[in-house]
Design an enzyme around this catalytic site. Sequence first.
Site, PDB file in Angstrom:
ATOM      1  N   ARG A   1       0.848  -1.185   0.000  1.00  0.00           N
ATOM      2  CA  ARG A   1       0.000   0.000   0.000  1.00  0.00           C
ATOM      3  C   ARG A   1       0.880   1.230   0.000  1.00  0.00           C
ATOM      4  O   ARG A   1       2.089   1.133   0.100  1.00  0.00           O
ATOM      5  CB  ARG A   1      -0.970  -0.017   1.202  1.00  0.00           C
ATOM      6  CG  ARG A   1      -0.331  -0.563   2.438  1.00  0.00           C
ATOM      7  CD  ARG A   1      -0.190   0.277   3.672  1.00  0.00           C
ATOM      8  NE  ARG A   1      -0.196   1.672   3.566  1.00  0.00           N
ATOM      9  CZ  ARG A   1       0.865   2.454   3.744  1.00  0.00           C
ATOM     10  NH1 ARG A   1       2.071   1.921   3.973  1.00  0.00           N
ATOM     11  NH2 ARG A   1       0.771   3.748   3.695  1.00  0.00           N
TER      12      ARG A   1
ATOM     13  N   ASN B   1      -5.433  12.563  -0.032  1.00  0.00           N
ATOM     14  CA  ASN B   1      -4.579  11.692   0.798  1.00  0.00           C
ATOM     15  C   ASN B   1      -5.462  10.957   1.804  1.00  0.00           C
ATOM     16  O   ASN B   1      -6.689  11.131   1.821  1.00  0.00           O
ATOM     17  CB  ASN B   1      -3.494  12.526   1.492  1.00  0.00           C
ATOM     18  CG  ASN B   1      -2.420  11.661   2.128  1.00  0.00           C
ATOM     19  OD1 ASN B   1      -1.892  10.751   1.494  1.00  0.00           O
ATOM     20  ND2 ASN B   1      -2.108  11.903   3.382  1.00  0.00           N
ATOM     21  N   LYS B   2      -4.854  10.163   2.629  1.00  0.00           N
ATOM     22  CA  LYS B   2      -5.558   9.317   3.590  1.00  0.00           C
ATOM     23  C   LYS B   2      -6.616  10.085   4.375  1.00  0.00           C
ATOM     24  O   LYS B   2      -6.378  11.215   4.801  1.00  0.00           O
ATOM     25  CB  LYS B   2      -4.516   8.712   4.547  1.00  0.00           C
ATOM     26  CG  LYS B   2      -5.063   7.842   5.663  1.00  0.00           C
ATOM     27  CD  LYS B   2      -5.944   6.714   5.200  1.00  0.00           C
ATOM     28  CE  LYS B   2      -5.281   5.790   4.206  1.00  0.00           C
ATOM     29  NZ  LYS B   2      -6.253   4.866   3.544  1.00  0.00           N
TER      30      LYS B   2
ATOM     31  N   ALA C   1       1.003   5.175  -2.118  1.00  0.00           N
ATOM     32  CA  ALA C   1       0.959   5.486  -3.551  1.00  0.00           C
ATOM     33  C   ALA C   1       2.206   5.040  -4.332  1.00  0.00           C
ATOM     34  O   ALA C   1       2.091   4.319  -5.330  1.00  0.00           O
ATOM     35  CB  ALA C   1       0.690   6.979  -3.728  1.00  0.00           C
TER      36      ALA C   1
ATOM     37  N   GLN D   1      -2.582   2.538   9.775  1.00  0.00           N
ATOM     38  CA  GLN D   1      -1.258   2.567   9.129  1.00  0.00           C
ATOM     39  C   GLN D   1      -0.282   3.390   9.970  1.00  0.00           C
ATOM     40  O   GLN D   1       0.926   3.156   9.929  1.00  0.00           O
ATOM     41  CB  GLN D   1      -1.353   3.175   7.727  1.00  0.00           C
ATOM     42  CG  GLN D   1      -2.089   2.326   6.710  1.00  0.00           C
ATOM     43  CD  GLN D   1      -3.568   2.666   6.641  1.00  0.00           C
ATOM     44  OE1 GLN D   1      -4.165   3.077   7.635  1.00  0.00           O
ATOM     45  NE2 GLN D   1      -4.168   2.487   5.486  1.00  0.00           N
TER      46      GLN D   1
ATOM     47  N   ARG E   1      -7.145  -0.640  -7.004  1.00  0.00           N
ATOM     48  CA  ARG E   1      -7.501   0.445  -6.074  1.00  0.00           C
ATOM     49  C   ARG E   1      -7.613   1.719  -6.915  1.00  0.00           C
ATOM     50  O   ARG E   1      -6.744   1.983  -7.741  1.00  0.00           O
ATOM     51  CB  ARG E   1      -6.449   0.612  -4.965  1.00  0.00           C
ATOM     52  CG  ARG E   1      -6.441  -0.552  -3.966  1.00  0.00           C
ATOM     53  CD  ARG E   1      -5.565  -0.239  -2.769  1.00  0.00           C
ATOM     54  NE  ARG E   1      -6.215   0.652  -1.829  1.00  0.00           N
ATOM     55  CZ  ARG E   1      -5.569   1.275  -0.829  1.00  0.00           C
ATOM     56  NH1 ARG E   1      -4.271   1.111  -0.680  1.00  0.00           N
ATOM     57  NH2 ARG E   1      -6.218   2.047   0.008  1.00  0.00           N
TER      58      ARG E   1
ATOM     59  N   ASP F   1      -1.826  10.769  -2.278  1.00  0.00           N
ATOM     60  CA  ASP F   1      -2.201   9.713  -3.224  1.00  0.00           C
ATOM     61  C   ASP F   1      -2.404  10.272  -4.610  1.00  0.00           C
ATOM     62  O   ASP F   1      -2.228   9.574  -5.607  1.00  0.00           O
ATOM     63  CB  ASP F   1      -3.463   8.999  -2.743  1.00  0.00           C
ATOM     64  CG  ASP F   1      -3.106   8.091  -1.589  1.00  0.00           C
ATOM     65  OD1 ASP F   1      -3.112   8.554  -0.445  1.00  0.00           O
ATOM     66  OD2 ASP F   1      -2.746   6.921  -1.863  1.00  0.00           O
TER      67      ASP F   1
HETATM   68  O1  MRU Z   1      -4.679   3.215   2.039  1.00  0.00           O
HETATM   69  P1  MRU Z   1      -3.191   3.422   1.968  1.00  0.00           P
HETATM   70  O2  MRU Z   1      -2.472   2.896   3.156  1.00  0.00           O
HETATM   71  O3  MRU Z   1      -2.620   2.937   0.664  1.00  0.00           O
HETATM   72  O4  MRU Z   1      -3.032   4.993   1.980  1.00  0.00           O
HETATM   73  C1  MRU Z   1      -1.745   5.546   1.922  1.00  0.00           C
HETATM   74  C2  MRU Z   1      -1.727   7.010   2.062  1.00  0.00           C
HETATM   75  O5  MRU Z   1      -2.738   7.663   2.148  1.00  0.00           O
HETATM   76  C3  MRU Z   1      -0.386   7.674   2.009  1.00  0.00           C
HETATM   77  O6  MRU Z   1      -0.368   8.805   2.796  1.00  0.00           O
HETATM   78  C4  MRU Z   1      -0.085   8.074   0.559  1.00  0.00           C
HETATM   79  O7  MRU Z   1      -0.231   6.975  -0.293  1.00  0.00           O
HETATM   80  C5  MRU Z   1       1.263   8.663   0.395  1.00  0.00           C
HETATM   81  S1  MRU Z   1       2.514   7.461   0.603  1.00  0.00           S
HETATM   82  C6  MRU Z   1       4.016   8.132   0.260  1.00  0.00           C
END
Ligand code: MRU
Length: 329
Positions: free
Chosen positions: A46, A238-239, A48, A188, A83, A229
């Site tokens: 997981r 983003n998350k 990006a 996470q 995804r 993302d």
């Molecule tokens: O659902 P995830 O764990 O894939 O989400 C990840 C994030 O939101 C990260 O902050 C994002 O991908 C940046 S990672 C360098």
Amino acid sequence: MRTIDWDEEKDSVKLIDQTLLPAEYKILECKTLEELIDAIKRLKVRGAPALGAAGAFGVVLACIRGNSKKDIEDEVDKLRNARPTAVNLSYGVDRALNAALLGTTTQEMKTYALEEAQRIADEDVAVNKKIGDYGSELLEDGDVVLTHCNAGRLACVDWGTALGVIRTAIEKGKRIEVIACETRPLNQGSRITTWELLQDEIPVTLIADSTSAAVMREGKVDKVIVGADRVVKEGVINKIGTYMHAVVAKAHNIPFYVAAPLSSFDLKRSYKEVEIEERSPDELIFFGGKQIAPLDVKVYNPAFDFTPFELIAAVITEEGVYRHLTQQV
Ligand code: MRU
């Protein structure tokens, strides 16, 4: 090892299974595209940039099995859609697929796809180091940095974006402490960010997501840095929870930074056109296998949110630090 890599001997993708961390460190081997797609959907891999590399290595798996270009393209479509929100997945898939399609035999296609996938993985590490170089200049000795989710080495091939900035600042001799938000519902932050920082002996304090406003008001946070993302024309996706921290940071005059490679940029698109992944209600109804909400309750569980540029002090990329961003037209 790197978060995700190609196993030359076994002709398979190997990755750190992030669903097992921090209790167990286990390498998962994906020999087929189906196994890799399943690993992506379950968030075993997981983040990006790591999804970009996964997409590219997935094309190699498709080439190994596929009998024709049409076969391979059909299989790869399933991978691209595993995804929807991070743009890096389709970025990695498309680069490796375009390289593969230059081949005339399936063996040649596999070779070209693999060369491109390795290039994407190596580039990711180099790009993160550059982001770290630029971003570390924004941090001062003694800073406490709040971060959300995991934008570290485990979200990338190595080093990390937001956590890469912190790693580089520390490498340059600055004392930096991190506040990691747990990042409900999949944690996470608590499971992965704290684990990887402790591995590197970087001081980190874990907080519940709902504690971020309090620590900012108490003056315990100097800067916020998160990953992305997808960077779209009006801001950053983003998350889930990122927007909340950005609003609170603005209210307390705390700089809010986003660290992201250009491969996460999709400036032609509006946030309204991007599909925000909605995840299973079970992620909120159960916790660690235990039921914590009525089974029939209505649930809304988006995995990402949108933060407008007005709330972002700068976006740190491999090409430099972009400040005063406004909507791109
Ligand atoms: O659902 P995830 O764990 O894939 O989400 C990840 C994030 O939101 C990260 O902050 C994002 O991908 C940046 S990672 C360098």
